[in-house]
Design an enzyme around this catalytic site. Structure first.
Site: not given
Ligand code: UD1
Length: 351
Positions: A195
């Site tokens: 991820h």
């Molecule tokens: C974040 C952390 C990462 C951690 C990971 C655990 C940062 C910079 N990164 O990354 O270090 O390892 O969490 O999972 O904080 N999304 C959904 N539903 C959700 C959450 C996210 O659909 O409940 C999707 C959205 O499209 C979003 C993307 O996932 O834009 C990325 O989510 P984000 O929280 O920005 O970063 P992670 O990749 O989850």
């Protein structure tokens, strides 16, 4: 002492599980969720299975650019901190939720405790590495999980104490649960998670990773709970896979998969450690790791450049017979030591 703990993502929630419950017996505690993760299986389910109280507030910031997410969290959190007046704000690890929590508190003149401080992977382009560095340098109380982390903090002249890794405490405690119930049908499998931004934000790298997994499906069952970010990017790039992906799993199921797998292939920092503690060989989809100890101990193989061949080579090369050691991570005594550090700070600063 009143402690306001900020969480926002899966790893923040699992990290604080035992610590928050222990702190709540000693201090006046408030739990705030930034809303960075919001899907039920990325957030609410974790509170339930870890028996954590639901947060006192959810700031509902959701997804977005790093600046947007951080800025929205800071604005909402500032108001909440103003009304709650904590003596200390506690954050864990390296997520945007943790950065926003630390930055808001520090700007308001409220001391910050950073749990899992001093961790470095050496790649400053990773969002998590930026967050780690900033949080460490604005925190009053940096609690290092390993000697390596403590050495970074010393070198960078950040105040610190060595407490051990609270993730190991959680791992040992929750591993006592009945796992056989949780991994019903998988046998002879490789547990995979992907991820991180470095692997998902470019079509080429993600295509190489899934091409390697497709080759592995000829010999192995692949169990891959798909992060929503990876799901979105696979669709956006039109990458097809033979792997039968599943929905994101909870913490206990993930521990169970890790312990029962033939191998773990991941880009998650936490999973690299859990694989090591489980005695399960790990291939890390990165030339960098924040947990060098696991590589030095023979339990973790890094992929220097992400190509299909290099991933397959790393899977072949990975040492299948290493002996895990808990001592480098504090032997499961980190929650107690963290509590002691907080009590000492409270005596010195809160009368
Ligand atoms: C974040 C952390 C990462 C951690 C990971 C655990 C940062 C910079 N990164 O990354 O270090 O390892 O969490 O999972 O904080 N999304 C959904 N539903 C959700 C959450 C996210 O659909 O409940 C999707 C959205 O499209 C979003 C993307 O996932 O834009 C990325 O989510 P984000 O929280 O920005 O970063 P992670 O990749 O989850």
């Amino acid at each position: 002492m009143k402690i306001l703990t900020v969480v926002g993502t899966r790893p923040n929630i699992t990290k604080v599980a035992l610590l928050y419950k222990a702190m709540a017996k000693e201090f006046d505690c408030i739990l705030v969720h930034t809303g960075q993760h919001y899907d039920k299986n990325m957030s609410k389910d974790f509170f339930q299975e870890l028996d954590l109280p639901m947060p006192n507030a959810n700031l509902g910031v959701g997804s977005g650019t790093h600046a947007g997410q951080t800025a929205r969290t800071m604005l909402n959190l500032e108001y909440f901190i103003e009304t709650q007046k904590p003596n200390l704000v506690l954050v864990t690890g390296d997520t945007n939720a943790s950065l926003s929590g630390a930055l808001t508190a520090a700007k308001m003149g409220i001391p910050v405790c950073h749990v899992e401080a001093g961790v470095r992977c050496g790649d400053v382009s990773q969002p998590e590495e930026i967050n780690r560095k900033v949080i460490d340098h604005i925190s009053t109380l940096n609690l290092a999980p390993t000697l390596t982390a403590a050495e970074y903090l010393k070198r960078e002249q950040c105040p610190y104490s060595l407490t051990g890794d609270i993730m190991l405490d959680n791992f040992l405690f929750y591993s006592r649960k009945d796992f056989h119930r949780l991994t019903p049908t998988y046998k002879g499998f490789i547990y995979v998670t992907v991820h991180r931004a470095e692997n998902t934000n470019g079509a080429e790298r993600l295509a190489h990773i899934f091409a390697a997994l497709d080759v592995l499906t000829k010999e192995w069952n692949i169990v891959l709970p798909l992060h929503p970010r990876t799901n979105k990017m696979l669709k956006q790039y039109g990458i097809k896979t033979k792997v039968e992906v599943i929905e994101p799993v909870g913490y206990l199921q993930s521990l169970s998969l890790t312990r029962n797998a033939f191998m773990v292939i991941t880009d998650s920092g936490g999973l690299q450690k859990e694989a090591y503690w489980s005695g399960t060989p790990c291939v890390t989809l990165s030339p960098y790791t924040a947990w060098r100890e696991t590589v030095d101990a023979g339990g973790n193989t890094l992929v220097e450049e992400i190509t299909t061949d290099n991933i397959l080579r790393a899977v072949k090369k990975a040492d299948k017979n290493f002996n895990p050691a808990f001592s480098m991570f504090g032997n499961g005594e980190a929650v107690g030591k963290t509590l002691n550090a907080l009590k000492a700070w409270s005596r010195a600063n809160c009368g």
